[in-house]
Every structure is written in structure tokens, then in C-alpha cells.
Design a protein around this motif. Structure first.
Motif, PDB file in Angstrom:
ATOM      1  N   ASP A   1       0.844  -1.232  -0.048  1.00  0.00           N
ATOM      2  CA  ASP A   1       0.104  -0.050  -0.202  1.00  0.00           C
ATOM      3  C   ASP A   1       0.842   1.170   0.031  1.00  0.00           C
ATOM      4  O   ASP A   1       0.588   2.202  -0.809  1.00  0.00           O
ATOM      5  N   VAL A   2       1.977   1.250   1.070  1.00  0.00           N
ATOM      6  CA  VAL A   2       2.936   2.422   0.934  1.00  0.00           C
ATOM      7  C   VAL A   2       3.653   2.692  -0.278  1.00  0.00           C
ATOM      8  O   VAL A   2       3.615   3.837  -0.985  1.00  0.00           O
ATOM      9  N   ILE A   3       4.113   1.435  -0.745  1.00  0.00           N
ATOM     10  CA  ILE A   3       5.015   1.537  -2.134  1.00  0.00           C
ATOM     11  C   ILE A   3       4.276   2.191  -3.144  1.00  0.00           C
ATOM     12  O   ILE A   3       4.765   2.902  -4.084  1.00  0.00           O
ATOM     13  N   VAL A   4       2.861   1.664  -3.492  1.00  0.00           N
ATOM     14  CA  VAL A   4       1.946   2.152  -4.455  1.00  0.00           C
ATOM     15  C   VAL A   4       1.744   3.461  -4.362  1.00  0.00           C
ATOM     16  O   VAL A   4       1.585   4.268  -5.307  1.00  0.00           O
ATOM     17  N   ARG A   5       1.386   4.025  -2.977  1.00  0.00           N
ATOM     18  CA  ARG A   5       1.083   5.314  -2.798  1.00  0.00           C
ATOM     19  C   ARG A   5       2.354   6.547  -3.088  1.00  0.00           C
ATOM     20  O   ARG A   5       2.094   7.484  -3.601  1.00  0.00           O
ATOM     21  N   ILE A   6       3.397   6.056  -2.902  1.00  0.00           N
ATOM     22  CA  ILE A   6       4.655   6.671  -3.103  1.00  0.00           C
ATOM     23  C   ILE A   6       5.073   6.668  -4.631  1.00  0.00           C
ATOM     24  O   ILE A   6       5.097   7.965  -5.144  1.00  0.00           O
ATOM     25  N   LYS A   7       4.884   5.556  -5.191  1.00  0.00           N
ATOM     26  CA  LYS A   7       5.120   5.237  -6.646  1.00  0.00           C
ATOM     27  C   LYS A   7       4.177   5.857  -7.619  1.00  0.00           C
ATOM     28  O   LYS A   7       4.535   6.424  -8.739  1.00  0.00           O
ATOM     29  N   LYS A   8       3.044   5.601  -7.201  1.00  0.00           N
ATOM     30  CA  LYS A   8       1.778   6.011  -8.122  1.00  0.00           C
ATOM     31  C   LYS A   8       2.095   5.336  -9.443  1.00  0.00           C
ATOM     32  O   LYS A   8       1.888   6.081 -10.459  1.00  0.00           O
ATOM     33  N   PRO A   9       2.278   3.933  -9.426  1.00  0.00           N
ATOM     34  CA  PRO A   9       2.372   3.420 -10.895  1.00  0.00           C
ATOM     35  C   PRO A   9       1.184   3.426 -11.822  1.00  0.00           C
ATOM     36  O   PRO A   9      -0.042   3.282 -11.168  1.00  0.00           O
ATOM     37  N   LYS A  10       1.251   3.833 -13.052  1.00  0.00           N
ATOM     38  CA  LYS A  10       0.217   3.655 -13.866  1.00  0.00           C
ATOM     39  C   LYS A  10      -0.344   2.299 -14.217  1.00  0.00           C
ATOM     40  O   LYS A  10      -1.316   1.915 -14.648  1.00  0.00           O
ATOM     41  N   LYS A  11       0.943   1.400 -14.460  1.00  0.00           N
ATOM     42  CA  LYS A  11       0.596   0.161 -14.960  1.00  0.00           C
ATOM     43  C   LYS A  11       1.490  -0.720 -14.219  1.00  0.00           C
ATOM     44  O   LYS A  11       2.439  -0.646 -13.807  1.00  0.00           O
ATOM     45  N   ILE A  12       0.603  -1.783 -13.313  1.00  0.00           N
ATOM     46  CA  ILE A  12       1.101  -2.614 -12.452  1.00  0.00           C
ATOM     47  C   ILE A  12       1.013  -4.187 -13.113  1.00  0.00           C
ATOM     48  O   ILE A  12       0.186  -4.317 -13.657  1.00  0.00           O
ATOM     49  N   LEU A  13       2.119  -4.994 -13.012  1.00  0.00           N
ATOM     50  CA  LEU A  13       2.106  -6.381 -13.232  1.00  0.00           C
ATOM     51  C   LEU A  13       2.197  -7.187 -12.309  1.00  0.00           C
ATOM     52  O   LEU A  13       2.978  -6.993 -11.326  1.00  0.00           O
ATOM     53  N   GLU A  14       1.182  -8.150 -11.885  1.00  0.00           N
ATOM     54  CA  GLU A  14       1.211  -8.864 -10.892  1.00  0.00           C
ATOM     55  C   GLU A  14       1.370 -10.396 -11.259  1.00  0.00           C
ATOM     56  O   GLU A  14       0.554 -10.780 -12.155  1.00  0.00           O
ATOM     57  N   ILE A  15       2.368 -11.224 -10.897  1.00  0.00           N
ATOM     58  CA  ILE A  15       2.501 -12.503 -11.041  1.00  0.00           C
ATOM     59  C   ILE A  15       2.072 -13.480  -9.952  1.00  0.00           C
ATOM     60  O   ILE A  15       2.820 -13.479  -9.041  1.00  0.00           O
ATOM     61  N   GLY A  16       1.080 -14.009 -10.121  1.00  0.00           N
ATOM     62  CA  GLY A  16       0.333 -14.522  -8.926  1.00  0.00           C
ATOM     63  C   GLY A  16      -0.824 -14.092  -8.427  1.00  0.00           C
ATOM     64  O   GLY A  16      -0.729 -13.311  -7.216  1.00  0.00           O
ATOM     65  N   THR A  17      -2.019 -14.251  -8.846  1.00  0.00           N
ATOM     66  CA  THR A  17      -3.180 -13.585  -8.344  1.00  0.00           C
ATOM     67  C   THR A  17      -3.839 -14.157  -7.238  1.00  0.00           C
ATOM     68  O   THR A  17      -4.406 -13.076  -6.311  1.00  0.00           O
ATOM     69  N   ALA A  18      -3.892 -15.271  -6.974  1.00  0.00           N
ATOM     70  CA  ALA A  18      -4.926 -16.026  -5.992  1.00  0.00           C
ATOM     71  C   ALA A  18      -6.114 -15.578  -6.095  1.00  0.00           C
ATOM     72  O   ALA A  18      -6.729 -15.693  -7.267  1.00  0.00           O
ATOM     73  N   ILE A  19      -6.741 -15.024  -5.165  1.00  0.00           N
ATOM     74  CA  ILE A  19      -8.303 -14.710  -5.269  1.00  0.00           C
ATOM     75  C   ILE A  19      -8.090 -13.019  -5.271  1.00  0.00           C
ATOM     76  O   ILE A  19      -9.284 -12.523  -5.298  1.00  0.00           O
ATOM     77  N   GLY A  20      -7.301 -12.333  -5.940  1.00  0.00           N
ATOM     78  CA  GLY A  20      -7.459 -11.027  -6.219  1.00  0.00           C
ATOM     79  C   GLY A  20      -7.127 -10.258  -5.042  1.00  0.00           C
ATOM     80  O   GLY A  20      -7.031  -8.761  -5.213  1.00  0.00           O
ATOM     81  N   TYR A  21      -6.823 -10.374  -3.925  1.00  0.00           N
ATOM     82  CA  TYR A  21      -6.537  -9.687  -2.723  1.00  0.00           C
ATOM     83  C   TYR A  21      -5.428  -8.561  -2.882  1.00  0.00           C
ATOM     84  O   TYR A  21      -5.796  -7.405  -2.502  1.00  0.00           O
ATOM     85  N   SER A  22      -4.039  -9.095  -3.406  1.00  0.00           N
ATOM     86  CA  SER A  22      -3.153  -8.077  -3.264  1.00  0.00           C
ATOM     87  C   SER A  22      -3.636  -7.276  -4.627  1.00  0.00           C
ATOM     88  O   SER A  22      -2.984  -6.168  -4.548  1.00  0.00           O
ATOM     89  N   ALA A  23      -4.061  -7.485  -5.635  1.00  0.00           N
ATOM     90  CA  ALA A  23      -4.206  -6.538  -6.854  1.00  0.00           C
ATOM     91  C   ALA A  23      -5.329  -5.520  -6.271  1.00  0.00           C
ATOM     92  O   ALA A  23      -5.039  -4.515  -6.624  1.00  0.00           O
ATOM     93  N   ILE A  24      -6.323  -6.084  -5.469  1.00  0.00           N
ATOM     94  CA  ILE A  24      -7.234  -4.812  -5.050  1.00  0.00           C
ATOM     95  C   ILE A  24      -6.559  -4.003  -4.228  1.00  0.00           C
ATOM     96  O   ILE A  24      -7.003  -2.727  -4.301  1.00  0.00           O
ATOM     97  N   VAL A  25      -5.976  -4.364  -3.051  1.00  0.00           N
ATOM     98  CA  VAL A  25      -4.810  -3.688  -2.224  1.00  0.00           C
ATOM     99  C   VAL A  25      -4.375  -2.535  -3.121  1.00  0.00           C
ATOM    100  O   VAL A  25      -4.176  -1.520  -2.688  1.00  0.00           O
ATOM    101  N   MET A  26      -3.725  -3.049  -4.059  1.00  0.00           N
ATOM    102  CA  MET A  26      -2.650  -2.047  -4.855  1.00  0.00           C
ATOM    103  C   MET A  26      -3.494  -0.930  -5.695  1.00  0.00           C
ATOM    104  O   MET A  26      -3.423   0.055  -5.929  1.00  0.00           O
ATOM    105  N   LYS A  27      -4.936  -1.387  -6.222  1.00  0.00           N
ATOM    106  CA  LYS A  27      -5.644  -0.432  -6.828  1.00  0.00           C
ATOM    107  C   LYS A  27      -6.384   0.449  -5.876  1.00  0.00           C
ATOM    108  O   LYS A  27      -6.522   1.682  -6.278  1.00  0.00           O
ATOM    109  N   LEU A  28      -6.514  -0.049  -4.685  1.00  0.00           N
ATOM    110  CA  LEU A  28      -7.204   1.183  -3.638  1.00  0.00           C
ATOM    111  C   LEU A  28      -6.109   1.860  -3.229  1.00  0.00           C
ATOM    112  O   LEU A  28      -6.460   3.040  -2.992  1.00  0.00           O
ATOM    113  N   ALA A  29      -4.749   1.551  -3.540  1.00  0.00           N
ATOM    114  CA  ALA A  29      -3.803   2.660  -3.070  1.00  0.00           C
ATOM    115  C   ALA A  29      -3.613   3.539  -4.114  1.00  0.00           C
ATOM    116  O   ALA A  29      -2.863   4.695  -3.725  1.00  0.00           O
ATOM    117  N   ASN A  30      -3.894   3.144  -5.290  1.00  0.00           N
ATOM    118  CA  ASN A  30      -3.930   4.232  -6.369  1.00  0.00           C
ATOM    119  C   ASN A  30      -4.906   3.927  -7.381  1.00  0.00           C
ATOM    120  O   ASN A  30      -4.865   3.160  -8.360  1.00  0.00           O
TER     121      ASN A  30
END
Length: 214
Positions: free
Chosen positions: A46-75
């Protein structure tokens, strides 16, 4: 353990989220024994995404989408591509992403990352790696050129319960030991690549954060 139990318990106690969607996913993951990122890793992302403010993110390993949603909520301005090999988890991730209203910005792909990465042509500001640990070197080799200059690569679970730091685990031929050896090689790769700058973070199961210099 990498972190003393009382310290880990304390950090997780003060790192709880009040987001009902995330809490529901945490409960589902616990009940179905699906590994998702721990609270301290969630906060780190959450903190890294808020600092970096990445426009495009690649995630390798979705599981149930938890971490992807965390990153989207951060930016809210980020677009996320996430890859999952397990069909049941993939379908649950799509369900979670749609339920929270992020289906336009989080693109879930079903498949083996080793194959999917060959097909991706975009550049990314941030890559989060949290899939099969024994495949990290392969994922790295297929994705590092997709990471923009000044981009960030975050790799989860790289210390593998601290086994990577213990020589006796590297001499055995058990399957887990093969993973340990490969993670050790992956860390060495990150630390010695001249175009990268890497820091190892001893939280949860070990993380690394890597900055691409050139």
C-alpha cells in the motif's frame, strides 16, 4: 521464523484493515486455506504504491485478487494486469474484482506465467511477484525487460521461512530444498545485476524491493 513471534503478532495486531471487502476476502482465504499476503505485506504494498503512483502494474500470482485490489485501492489511477494459473482461484479473483467495481482496471489472465509473460508487450511501472517460488528466476528473465527504467519489482516470500539463510537446507535434495536453492540463486541475481538496486526486507516470509536504474 524470520521475525520473533511476539513482534510479528504485535505488527499484525496493529495492521488490521477496516475495509469490509478486504476483510471478507481474508475470511474466505483463511477458510479455504488459500495463501494471501499478510497484513504487514499488505501495508508495505500500500505504501509503495502510494509513493510510486504506478500507472501500470503487473502482478505474477493473483490468488483470489486480494493483493491486486490492495494495490488498486492505493492508487485509483493504476491499471493492473494479473496472472493466475489456478482456475478456481482465477474465477474467484474475477468475482472479487467485479464485486468491488474494479473490473475495468484489473485484468485477470488465466494461465502459466511462463507462457503468459511471453505474450505481454506493455511496459510496467511496478511488478509484484508472488507465484511459484521455484520459478522466480524464470519469471524475472521474462519480465525484467517489461519493467520501465525507474520501475520497481517487489518479490514476496524470498527468504522461505529463513531457510535461504541456512546452509544445511541447501545441501538436501528434498523438493523444498530445491526451492530454497533457486530462491538463493534468485537473490544473488537481484543483488549482482548492475542495472538493479535491491534491498531485502525481513518481514513475514521475506521480501525484496528492487529498483531498475537502467
Amino acid at each position: 521464523m524470520i521475525v520473533e513471534e511476539n513482534v510479528e503478532k504485535y505488527i499484525r495486531t496493529i495492521s488490521k484493515t477496516n475495509n469490509n471487502d478486504l476483510l471478507e476476502m481474508e475470511k474466505y482465504a483463511f477458510n479455504n486455506k488459500i495463501p494471501i499476503i499478510e497484513p504487514e505485506v499488505r501495508n508495505f504494498l500500500d505504501v509503495i504504491v502510494r509513493i510510486k503512483k504506478p500507472k501500470k502494474i503487473l502482478e505474477i500470482g493473483t490468488a483470489i485478487g486480494y493483493s491486486a485490489i490492495v494495490m488498486k485501492l492505493a492508487n485509483e489511477n493504476s491499471k493492473i494486469t494479473t496472472i493466475e494459473i489456478n482456475e478456481e482461484n482465477f474465477l474467484k479473483a474475477k468475482e472479487n474484482v467485479e464485486k468491488i467495481g474494479f473490473n475495468k482496471d484489473i485484468h485477470c489472465i488465466l494461465g502459466d506465467a511462463n507462457d503468459v509473460l511471453d505474450l505481454l508487450e506493455e511496459k510496467y511501472d511496478l511488478i509484484f511477484m508472488d507465484a511459484a517460488k521455484g520459478q522466480y528466476i524464470n519469471y524475472f528473465e521474462k519480465s525484467i525487460d517489461k519493467l520501465d527504467i525507474d520501475g520497481i519489482l517487489i518479490s514476496d516470500n524470498i527468504l522461505f521461512k529463513g531457510m535461504v539463510a541456512t546452509e544445511e537446507y541447501k545441501k538436501n535434495r528434498h523438493r523444498k530444498i530445491t526451492i530454497v536453492k533457486r530462491l538463493d540463486q534468485y537473490i544473488e541475481l537481484l543483488m549482482n545485476d548492475e542495472k538493479l538496486c535491491t534491498s531485502i526486507i525481513p518481514i513475514d516470509d521475506g521480501m525484496s524491493i528492487t529498483y531498475r536504474k537502467h
